[in-house]
Design a protein around this motif. Structure first.
Motif, short mmCIF file in Angstrom:
data_model
loop_
_atom_site.label_atom_id
_atom_site.label_comp_id
_atom_site.label_asym_id
_atom_site.label_seq_id
_atom_site.Cartn_x
_atom_site.Cartn_y
_atom_site.Cartn_z
N PRO A 357 36.60 29.28 19.31
CA PRO A 357 35.37 28.50 19.51
C PRO A 357 35.26 28.03 20.95
CG PRO A 357 37.00 27.23 18.30
CD PRO A 357 37.54 28.63 18.39
N ILE A 358 34.07 27.52 21.29
CA ILE A 358 33.83 27.16 22.69
C ILE A 358 34.61 25.91 23.08
CG2 ILE A 358 31.56 28.23 22.65
CD1 ILE A 358 30.33 25.46 22.35
N GLY A 359 35.04 25.11 22.11
CA GLY A 359 35.87 23.96 22.44
C GLY A 359 35.10 22.74 22.85
N HIS A 360 33.77 22.70 22.64
CA HIS A 360 32.95 21.56 23.01
C HIS A 360 31.99 21.24 21.86
CE1 HIS A 360 34.32 21.82 27.21
NE2 HIS A 360 34.15 23.13 27.08
N LYS A 361 31.55 20.01 21.82
CA LYS A 361 30.62 19.61 20.77
C LYS A 361 29.27 20.29 20.93
CE LYS A 361 28.71 15.48 18.54
NZ LYS A 361 28.65 14.00 18.57
N HIS A 362 28.81 20.46 22.17
CA HIS A 362 27.53 21.11 22.45
C HIS A 362 27.76 22.25 23.44
CE1 HIS A 362 25.44 17.86 20.38
NE2 HIS A 362 26.11 16.98 21.13
N GLN A 363 26.85 23.19 23.44
CA GLN A 363 26.95 24.28 24.41
C GLN A 363 26.75 23.75 25.82
OE1 GLN A 363 24.45 27.62 23.43
NE2 GLN A 363 24.75 27.36 21.23
N MET A 364 27.40 24.39 26.78
CA MET A 364 27.40 23.91 28.15
C MET A 364 27.03 25.04 29.10
SD MET A 364 30.86 21.58 28.07
CE MET A 364 30.41 20.70 29.55
N THR A 365 26.49 24.65 30.24
CA THR A 365 26.16 25.62 31.29
C THR A 365 27.44 25.98 32.05
OG1 THR A 365 25.72 23.92 32.94
CG2 THR A 365 23.89 24.53 31.47
N PRO A 366 27.41 27.01 32.89
CA PRO A 366 28.60 27.32 33.70
C PRO A 366 29.05 26.18 34.59
CG PRO A 366 27.09 29.17 33.72
CD PRO A 366 26.37 28.04 33.05
N PHE A 367 28.16 25.18 34.80
CA PHE A 367 28.50 24.06 35.68
C PHE A 367 28.90 22.82 34.90
CE2 PHE A 367 25.07 26.70 37.39
CZ PHE A 367 25.72 27.25 38.48
N GLY A 368 29.06 22.92 33.57
CA GLY A 368 29.57 21.82 32.78
C GLY A 368 28.53 20.88 32.24
N LYS A 369 27.23 21.19 32.39
CA LYS A 369 26.19 20.32 31.86
C LYS A 369 25.73 20.82 30.49
CE LYS A 369 24.40 18.85 36.35
NZ LYS A 369 23.18 18.73 37.20
N CYS A 370 25.08 19.93 29.75
CA CYS A 370 24.58 20.30 28.43
C CYS A 370 23.51 21.38 28.56
CB CYS A 370 24.02 19.07 27.72
SG CYS A 370 23.38 19.41 26.07
N ALA A 371 23.66 22.42 27.78
CA ALA A 371 22.75 23.57 27.89
C ALA A 371 21.56 23.48 26.95
CB ALA A 371 23.52 24.87 27.62
N LYS A 372 21.57 22.58 25.99
CA LYS A 372 20.51 22.50 25.00
C LYS A 372 19.95 21.08 24.93
CE LYS A 372 21.12 26.74 23.57
NZ LYS A 372 20.08 27.78 23.75
N GLY A 373 18.69 20.94 25.26
CA GLY A 373 17.99 19.68 25.08
C GLY A 373 18.16 18.67 26.19
N LEU A 374 18.83 19.00 27.27
CA LEU A 374 19.01 18.05 28.36
C LEU A 374 17.76 18.00 29.23
CD1 LEU A 374 20.89 16.15 29.97
CD2 LEU A 374 21.59 18.16 31.30
N HIS A 375 17.28 16.78 29.52
CA HIS A 375 16.13 16.62 30.39
C HIS A 375 16.58 16.85 31.83
CE1 HIS A 375 13.64 13.96 27.41
NE2 HIS A 375 13.90 15.17 26.97
N THR A 376 16.01 17.85 32.45
CA THR A 376 16.41 18.21 33.81
C THR A 376 15.51 17.58 34.87
OG1 THR A 376 15.08 20.24 33.68
CG2 THR A 376 17.40 20.38 33.05
#
Length: 398
Positions: A357-376
């Motif tokens: 598994p990915i080892g994190h609660k949520h999917q992350m970008t290559p730079f360590g930020k939340c990949a789903k639902g994060l306000h950019t």
């Protein structure tokens, strides 16, 4: 297969009925009853020289039956039957020719035959709305881009693998693209233009139109729903509210669908330019106009911003399914490596034994930020006061 069998069955049934009617009329089997108020001219000879004779067997009706010696009815019936069958066959040939033998889901899209697993359930555009295959060269140029390469050094990758738009090397799965200059600002004010052609643009999913103005100048504009060759369009503050005309936002009636909307006066259209997109004018005041964006965001825009009436064409673009990776490569998209397939030093999802598994609660970008639902969006921006309602999450998205 079912529509083809249905069409053949309809054709066969119609042909058989035509033949039976002809044979029955020739042998006097079938009779046709008409109301008695049908006036039969006295000039018609019913003594035997004509084809039909009346009979008053039923009160109030006139029964029309063929004469036994009317031998000339056979060529007429044969001709009518052949005409009916020919018309049906021609109709079937026309449908097959327009659909190119493939079933169609909607106008502008056709489903590929499942000759292999890659083409199963895939669909492509029919390009039926285009009127020409030639581009207007004075408004075209080769836009070269070198991705991830410094300007001062040459491409150092192996031959044929460099990522460059407008490349010159010959490869079967790559095609050079020519950029068309689009008039997003509609700065040709107060002058009528005529739509000459509807063309393909490789840099966008919508179509474009070549417009010829009264002074002889030609410009490209976005194609909207309802455009046709020969249509007259104009850009002006007093332009009529008709599809294709451009005017400021404060001149647009409430509830009108617009596209190619400016964010700042004079900068040119920047909103609602993709295929099938449009914005809706909700209200206005002394300085601003409330507009609902394609993303469902409700925002205040300057009333001096220009827009174009209508909705961008080719709304069926979202129904196209490429079906195979080779089609994506032809469109310029290179493959992406999954994060879970990388090492831990290269991606937050990487590392581990086998299919870990990915080892994190949520999917992350290559730079360590939340990949789903994060306000950019950067907080505290000056334009926050113009956003009345934030955009809503799309259906099926996290």
């Amino acid at each position: 297969m079912a529509p083809r069998l249905l069409l053949w069955s309809r054709t066969a049934v119609t042909a058989v009925l035509c033949a039976l009617l002809w044979l029955g009329a020739d042998q006097g089997v079938f009779t046709v009853e008409a109301p008695s108020f049908v006036n039969i001219p006295a000039s018609i000879d019913h003594s035997g020289s004509g084809l039909w004779r009346p009979s008053s067997s039923t009160p109030g009706f006139v029964k029309v039956v063929p004469l036994a010696k009317a031998t000339s009815a056979r060529p007429l019936g044969l001709l009518l039957s052949a005409a009916c069958v020919s018309a049906l066959l021609l109709r079937r040939a026309r449908v097959a020719r327009l659909g190119k033998g493939k079933p169609q889901t909607t106008t502008g899209v056709r489903v590929r035959k499942p000759k292999n697993n890659a083409l199963r359930n895939s669909s492509i555009a029919t390009f039926e709305e285009l009127t020409t295959r030639k581009r207007y060269d004075p408004l075209c140029f080769m836009h070269r881009r070198r991705f991830a390469r410094p300007r001062h050094s040459p491409i150092s990758l192996a031959s044929g693998t460099g990522r460059e738009s407008g490349h010159t090397h010959k490869m079967e799965d790559k095609h050079a693209r020519v950029y068309r200059i689009i008039d997003f600002g509609r700065t040709k004010r107060g002058m009528y233009g005529t739509i000459e052609t509807i063309e393909y643009d490789p840099y966008r999913n919508a179509r474009i139109c070549l417009v010829s103005y009264e002074d002889g100048e030609r410009r490209y504009i976005l194609h909207a729903v309802g455009y046709f060759v020969g249509q007259q369009i104009i850009s002006g503050t007093d332009a009529p509210i008709f599809v294709g005309n451009a005017l400021p936002l404060d001149k647009v009636p409430i509830g009108t669908m617009v596209h190619n909307v400016e964010m700042n006066p004079g900068d040119g259209g920047a909103v609602a330019r993709a295929a099938g997109q449009s914005a809706i004018v909700l209200s206005r005041d002394d300085r601003y106009v409330t507009v609902k964006m394609p993303s469902s965001e409700v925002r205040l825009l300057d009333k001096r911003n220009w827009c174009t009436i209508g909705k961008v064409g080719r709304t069926e673009h979202q129904l196209i399914k490429l079906g195979k990776a080779g089609k994506s490569r032809q469109l310029g998209w290179r493959p992406h490596v999954r994060g879970s397939a990388k090492n831990a030093c290269d991606h937050p999802h990487g590392g581990g034994e086998a299919r870990s598994p990915i080892g994190h609660k949520h999917q992350m970008t290559p730079f360590g930020k939340c990949a789903k639902g994060l306000h950019t969006r950067k907080p505290g921006m000056a334009s926050d006061k113009f956003i009345l309602i934030r955009r809503k999450k799309k259906s099926g998205k996290n």
